[in-house]
Design an enzyme around this catalytic site. Structure first.
Site, mmCIF file in Angstrom:
data_model
loop_
_atom_site.group_PDB
_atom_site.id
_atom_site.type_symbol
_atom_site.label_atom_id
_atom_site.label_comp_id
_atom_site.label_asym_id
_atom_site.label_seq_id
_atom_site.Cartn_x
_atom_site.Cartn_y
_atom_site.Cartn_z
ATOM 1 N N SER A 127 0.833 -1.200 0.000
ATOM 2 C CA SER A 127 0.000 0.000 0.000
ATOM 3 C C SER A 127 0.866 1.248 0.000
ATOM 4 C CB SER A 127 -0.915 0.029 1.229
ATOM 5 O OG SER A 127 -1.683 1.220 1.246
ATOM 6 N N LYS A 181 -4.705 -6.655 3.107
ATOM 7 C CA LYS A 181 -4.622 -5.563 2.132
ATOM 8 C C LYS A 181 -5.995 -5.303 1.513
ATOM 9 C CE LYS A 181 -2.811 -2.530 -0.721
ATOM 10 N NZ LYS A 181 -3.702 -2.441 -1.868
ATOM 11 N N HIS A 184 -7.914 -3.466 4.119
ATOM 12 C CA HIS A 184 -7.325 -2.116 4.108
ATOM 13 C C HIS A 184 -7.991 -1.285 3.020
ATOM 14 C CE1 HIS A 184 -4.566 0.650 2.048
ATOM 15 N NE2 HIS A 184 -3.928 0.853 3.191
ATOM 16 N N ASN A 185 -8.128 -1.852 1.822
ATOM 17 C CA ASN A 185 -8.746 -1.117 0.718
ATOM 18 C C ASN A 185 -10.224 -0.869 0.972
ATOM 19 O OD1 ASN A 185 -6.210 -1.437 -0.384
ATOM 20 N ND2 ASN A 185 -6.934 -2.121 -2.373
ATOM 21 N N GLU A 188 -10.353 1.997 3.146
ATOM 22 C CA GLU A 188 -10.018 3.142 2.288
ATOM 23 C C GLU A 188 -11.249 3.629 1.527
ATOM 24 O OE1 GLU A 188 -7.892 3.401 -1.966
ATOM 25 O OE2 GLU A 188 -6.610 2.568 -0.393
#
Length: 460
Positions: A127, A181, A184-185, A188
């Site tokens: 990231s 990840k 995480h996105n 986001e």
């Protein structure tokens, strides 16, 4: 004979070339290869040792053993195609790393394929975007733990640093690196939606000009809302065209996505975890594509405004702060549930430390979230750390009601409030739903006062 390269970087697109330059700049002797001749010809690094190879076989031969190959290519079928080629060229003990946004179940399948050949496979969540890849990304490694010991030094060297510590770590086996990840996105997506809705509230409801919105965002960024996304929000708002107009006013209001948000939503449904802020952020991007229909709706659909006061910028900032905390809570709840299901044993505090620099969702909030003592299936919103944000509830509620009264859709804020209110709902109307399900389909129900499942003949 010239010393062979320590690692090979395969794929020289935007992210791949930036990561390669990062490795080279940090003194890692790097072999480079891309199936695109154009990418190979365009690449150049200012200093450091690297070697560009014209063929995949020569690229592999140029690596010291155990060979370490870091792929930065498009997720999906291209990874499988390259993996097949690599497996025909590599030997037992060699290491293959996938640094793209691959679906975690694909990564687990590839781990199994490689294990049969005694080759180590790792799914690496990266990231930070182009600049992060170049200057220091956040790195979330999963897959072979044996391989991690072989690549740890290189990955920690190129990673972002926070208080002298690398924002890089081993998450767990299998697809765990790509899983975190992915989530995480998803977080986001939610944070971007919330910031955009705050901007829209100021612009539409309060009729605030861009210069003033910039001032408000800068003030927020000086406090608890300090984050990378707030920093770039200010940068975006300040950008002007040659004629002096603001660029933001010329950008089409249709958002795109690459799939990780959808994967996160699907996972949350399958795992039974409530992540409404992430879902609504994903859904808003989908609906933004209905530009023509939205223009017709503006002309045809009736709207009756309600008398409700506007919120102040300070109240809006408090509402945004609480909604951001709630977005993190949803993401961590999903990771915690999956970690338990898959027996990954993910250390969430360590994950927060990794996210504190380099990644897109880095923020001052993470300094507080890092202090939480995590337990499986316990939501962040119920932790003692969250109590300090409880006073912001009134601002979140007031902002949501104000937006609705003014006819402004704010699904990010509304879903955040729903998440909060569901957690404080000692009773939900699911008893009524269960009764109805039993009435039309004999699906049975449970009782509060007796053990077992029950069915009622509702016609008598």
């Amino acid at each position: 004979m010239e010393r062979k390269c320590e690692i090979g970087l395969l794929g020289l697109g935007v992210m791949g070339s930036s990561l390669a330059k990062n490795m080279i700049r940090n003194g890692v002797k790097t072999a480079l290869y891309s199936v695109s001749e154009r990418e190979r010809n365009l690449f150049s690094a200012q200093k450091g040792q690297y070697h560009m190879f014209p063929e995949l076989s020569k690229f592999i031969m140029g690596l010291e053993k155990p060979r370490r190959v870091f792929m930065m290519i498009t997720a999906g079928e291209p990874v499988d195609i390259i993996l097949d080629q690599l497996l025909s060229l590599m030997e037992a003990g060699d290491i293959i790393m996938d640094g793209g946004n691959s679906y975690y179940k694909d990564t687990e399948r590839r781990c199994r394929i490689c294990r049969e050949r005694n080759i180590h496979y790792m799914g690496i969540g990266v990231s930070g975007g182009e600049k992060g890849a170049l200057k220091g990304p956040c790195i979330m490694a999963g897959g072979s733990s044996e391989a991690w010991n072989e690549v740890k030094d290189i990955l920690e060297t190129i990673a972002a640093k926070q208080d002298g510590m690398p924002c890089c770590g081993y998450i767990a086996s299998g697809g765990a690196g790509h899983y975190v990840k992915m989530v995480h996105n998803g977080i986001e997506y939610a944070l971007l939606e919330l910031i955009a809705e705050a901007y829209q509230y100021l612009r539409v409801v309060k009729n605030t000009d861009i210069e003033e919105i910039c001032r408000i965002f800068k003030k927020w960024n000086e406090g608890s809302l300090n984050s990378y996304l707030m920093e770039i929000s200010i940068r975006v708002l300040e950008k002007k065209e040659k004629d002096g107009t603001f660029l933001i006013d010329h950008i089409l209001d249709v958002a795109e996505q690459k799939g990780t948000g959808k994967w996160t939503v699907t996972e949350s449904v399958e795992r039974g975890v409530y992540t409404p802020s992430i879902y609504e952020a994903q859904a808003a991007r989908i609906f933004s594509g209905k530009k023509e229909e939205r223009e017709k709706g503006k002309r045809k659909l009736v709207f009756h405004s309600l008398a409700f006061p506007e919120v102040t910028p300070d109240e809006l900032g408090k509402a945004l702060l609480m909604a951001c905390v709630i977005a993190y809570s949803q993401g961590f709840e999903l990771i915690s549930k999956t970690s338990a299901d898959e027996k990954w044993g993910i250390d969430l505090s360590s994950l927060v430390a990794i996210w504190k620099n380099g990644c897109i969702i880095r923020s001052r909030l993470l300094n507080e979230i890092e202090k939480v003592e995590y337990s499986e299936n316990r939501a962040l919103i119920l932790s003692e750390i969250f109590e300090q944000y409880g006073d912001l509830e009134g601002s979140l509620r007031k902002m949501t009601v104000s937006a609705v009264a003014h006819g402004l859709p704010v699904p990010g804020f509304t879903s955040s409030l729903n998440y909060y209110d569901y957690y404080r709902s000692e009773r939900m109307p699911m008893n009524f739903i269960q009764a109805l399900r039993d009435c039309f389909g004999s699906h049975t129900y449970m009782r509060e006062d007796k053990e077992g499942c029950f069915h009622t003949d509702w016609e008598q």
